[in-house]
Design an enzyme around this catalytic site. Sequence first.
Site, mmCIF file in Angstrom:
data_model
loop_
_atom_site.group_PDB
_atom_site.id
_atom_site.type_symbol
_atom_site.label_atom_id
_atom_site.label_comp_id
_atom_site.label_asym_id
_atom_site.label_seq_id
_atom_site.Cartn_x
_atom_site.Cartn_y
_atom_site.Cartn_z
ATOM 1 N N LYS A 111 48.424 19.892 6.538
ATOM 2 C CA LYS A 111 48.615 21.235 5.958
ATOM 3 C C LYS A 111 48.443 22.357 6.990
ATOM 4 C CE LYS A 111 47.406 19.887 1.269
ATOM 5 N NZ LYS A 111 46.578 20.138 0.077
ATOM 6 N N ASN A 131 51.248 23.884 1.869
ATOM 7 C CA ASN A 131 51.542 22.615 1.186
ATOM 8 C C ASN A 131 52.969 22.567 0.648
ATOM 9 O OD1 ASN A 131 51.483 24.180 -1.135
ATOM 10 N ND2 ASN A 131 50.421 22.623 -2.330
ATOM 11 N N GLY A 137 35.574 23.482 3.743
ATOM 12 C CA GLY A 137 36.665 22.959 4.558
ATOM 13 C C GLY A 137 38.002 23.526 4.089
ATOM 14 N N TYR A 184 40.024 13.263 -7.981
ATOM 15 C CA TYR A 184 40.140 12.484 -9.206
ATOM 16 C C TYR A 184 40.202 11.022 -8.816
ATOM 17 C CZ TYR A 184 44.963 12.048 -7.798
ATOM 18 O OH TYR A 184 46.086 11.783 -7.068
#
Length: 270
Positions: free
Chosen positions: A66, A87, A127, A215
């Site tokens: 990214k 992104n 971050g 997730y």
Amino acid sequence: MTDRYAVVGHPVAHSKSPAIHAAFARQTGEKIDYTTLEAPLDGFVDTVAMFLAMGGAGCNVTVPFKEAAYEFANQLTERAEQAGAVNTLWLDDDGVVGDNTDGAGLVRDLRRHTVLAGKRILLLGAGGAARGVIGPLLAERPTALVIANRSQDKADALAAHFADIGPISAARYDALAGQVFDIVINATSASLAGEPLPVPDTLWHEGVLAYDMMYGKEETPFLKQAAAASQRLDGLGMLVEQAAEAFFVWRGVRPDTAPVLALLREQLQG
Ligand code: ATR
């Protein structure tokens, strides 16, 4: 004509983005073809430049590229500039445009479950994942956005960077005991290592919403820690919403995310 898109990453084979965008395309009748594209760790620019030169209309960019995508773009949207990362890429007449839909995705998902204006938000981590969502979170006008991180200097630097756009500050993990937040968001990579975060249990009170940007098939370690929170959400919704935002940017059509999220949830737990 079918327009071609891809998600570029390393590794990228298990990305859910092709399935998400295929579902959006079916739903909206948009003619797109969306695949994965694995770039060598030192070959992001060559891989994307080749894809675009061969007629690709745009790309999503995931870990670890990214920041490289931010450097590669000729023009940046304001939210990509703020995030320091890209992104979503596409070509226009002046070259490659870089955008960042991660923060918008998080905010859209959160807003299905709560109101952000006037709330106290705690963001864990400092971050790239944290930086990517700060601008869009502040745009929702919370009363406070507090950043906590193991390395205090990184939290301080982020708070200083965004100080002009909203009520942001940095706090030490051990100073969080007794503080009250409405929303606690995990933007660290601690879950990847299966590690719990050094947050006090006093965070998990009646009314608090715990959100993990990660997730998995199993409940994440962070959401386990937050068992006493009133609402607990993982990052699958953010994944679908950031994709929908990219689809909207590319195609000008906003897909209905709810059925796509339900499908992914079923697949994840099936
Ligand atoms: P990303 O781009 O995913 O945010 P990153 O830039 O490597 O990845 O940042 C990882 C974040 O997770 C950092 O905030 C890191 O904290 P430090 O800056 O103090 O290292 C945080 N992190 C990773 N593992 C952690 C753990 N076990 N406990 C707490 N924080 C952790």
